[in-house]
Motif scaffolding. Structure first.
Motif, short mmCIF file in Angstrom:
data_model
loop_
_atom_site.label_atom_id
_atom_site.label_comp_id
_atom_site.label_asym_id
_atom_site.label_seq_id
_atom_site.Cartn_x
_atom_site.Cartn_y
_atom_site.Cartn_z
N ALA A 134 36.93 45.12 36.55
CA ALA A 134 37.16 45.91 37.77
C ALA A 134 36.77 45.16 39.04
O ALA A 134 37.27 45.47 40.12
CB ALA A 134 36.40 47.22 37.68
N PHE A 135 35.88 44.19 38.93
CA PHE A 135 35.39 43.49 40.12
C PHE A 135 36.37 42.42 40.60
O PHE A 135 36.26 41.95 41.75
CB PHE A 135 34.03 42.83 39.83
N LEU A 136 37.32 42.02 39.77
CA LEU A 136 38.29 40.99 40.17
C LEU A 136 39.43 41.64 40.95
O LEU A 136 40.06 42.57 40.47
CB LEU A 136 38.85 40.27 38.93
N LYS A 137 39.68 41.13 42.14
CA LYS A 137 40.72 41.69 43.01
C LYS A 137 41.75 40.62 43.35
O LYS A 137 41.43 39.44 43.45
CB LYS A 137 40.11 42.23 44.31
N CYS A 138 42.98 41.06 43.54
CA CYS A 138 44.04 40.15 43.98
C CYS A 138 44.19 40.24 45.49
O CYS A 138 43.92 41.29 46.09
CB CYS A 138 45.37 40.51 43.31
N ILE A 139 44.62 39.16 46.09
CA ILE A 139 44.88 39.14 47.53
C ILE A 139 46.15 38.33 47.77
O ILE A 139 46.30 37.21 47.28
CB ILE A 139 43.66 38.54 48.29
#
Length: 251
Positions: free
Chosen positions: A221-226
């Motif tokens: 959950a802590f990994l985000k895409c940008i």
């Protein structure tokens, strides 16, 4: 146990390739240009000689979009630069390093401002290699040991790395090991220092399915895409407001 201090070693310098430098500078001077260049690189991920005529047309049509408010001379220069990239034997490397350079120059995107930026560093805690492997992430922003790090891994096409419906166990070992490295780095920094902000940057505008698979199915959950639109929005925000203001634009 004596608390050590974070350090960053064996990092590389920004690309000296003049084409990469020129494209990066053009984007820094006109952030909206990133939208159009990303569109080209996302759609045409291979410089197939058989498709060069089609690619050339798409490059010209995309950069000549009236919504991109650049003078004709500037647009022609950018068109020529991108066409030459697609004719390069190092196409994949250049395409990848442009994204890396943009992130390096325009970041950070979550933490306040950053005193230090590193390209592909090995993150150390005294003698300990954080992440327990030889893997690295492309860009790291750092202020001090009491502030969160911002860490970014660049993937030119997020769908190739994180397919929308593929279980974690079935992805390529190279991608799996890179994800596990980021998990290890996150857990170590959260336990011993501050919870870091970790992103996967890409040329894709629509990364929602990959994000959902990454967070809900793989459990990270802590990994985000940008993507490019996020980078543009946050960079414009930073130009408008003080650097000291916290940036919370990435959900």
């Amino acid at each position: 146990m004596i608390k050590m201090s974070l350090s960053f070693i064996k990092y590389k310098k920004p690309s000296s390739n003049p084409v990469i430098q020129q494209i990066t500078e053009e984007i820094k001077n006109n952030l909206i240009l990133l939208r159009y260049i990303s569109r080209i690189f996302a759609i045409y991920s291979i410089n197939d000689n058989a498709n060069l005529e089609e690619i050339d047309r798409y490059i010209s049509d995309t950069i000549n979009n009236p919504a991109l408010t650049l003078c004709s001379e500037k647009k022609n220069k950018i068109i020529d630069l991108i066409k030459n990239i697609y004719r390069s034997l190092n196409f994949e490397k250049i395409r990848s390093e442009i994204l890396e350079n943009i992130v390096y120059e325009l970041g950070p995107f979550k933490i306040n401002h950053a005193i230090n930026a590193f390209l592909e560093p090995r993150i150390m805690d005294g003698e300990v290699i954080i992440g327990n492997s030889d893997h690295r992430c492309d860009v790291v922003f750092y202020n001090n040991d009491t502030s969160p790090l911002e860490i970014l891994e660049c993937k030119t096409n997020i769908n190739n790395s994180i397919p929308s419906n593929m279980p974690f166990e079935r992805i390529k070992d190279k991608i799996k090991n890179q994800i596990l490295y980021m998990v290890n780095v996150y857990n170590y920094l959260k336990e011993h220092y501050c919870e870091p902000a970790i992103f996967i940057a890409c040329y894709n505008v629509d990364y929602k399915k990959a994000q959902k698979n990454l967070n809900e199915n793989w459990g990270y959950a802590f990994l985000k895409c940008i993507g490019p639109e996020d980078i543009i929005r946050i960079s414009l925000y930073k130009k408008t407001y003080k650097k000291e203001e916290v940036l919370n634009y990435v959900d």
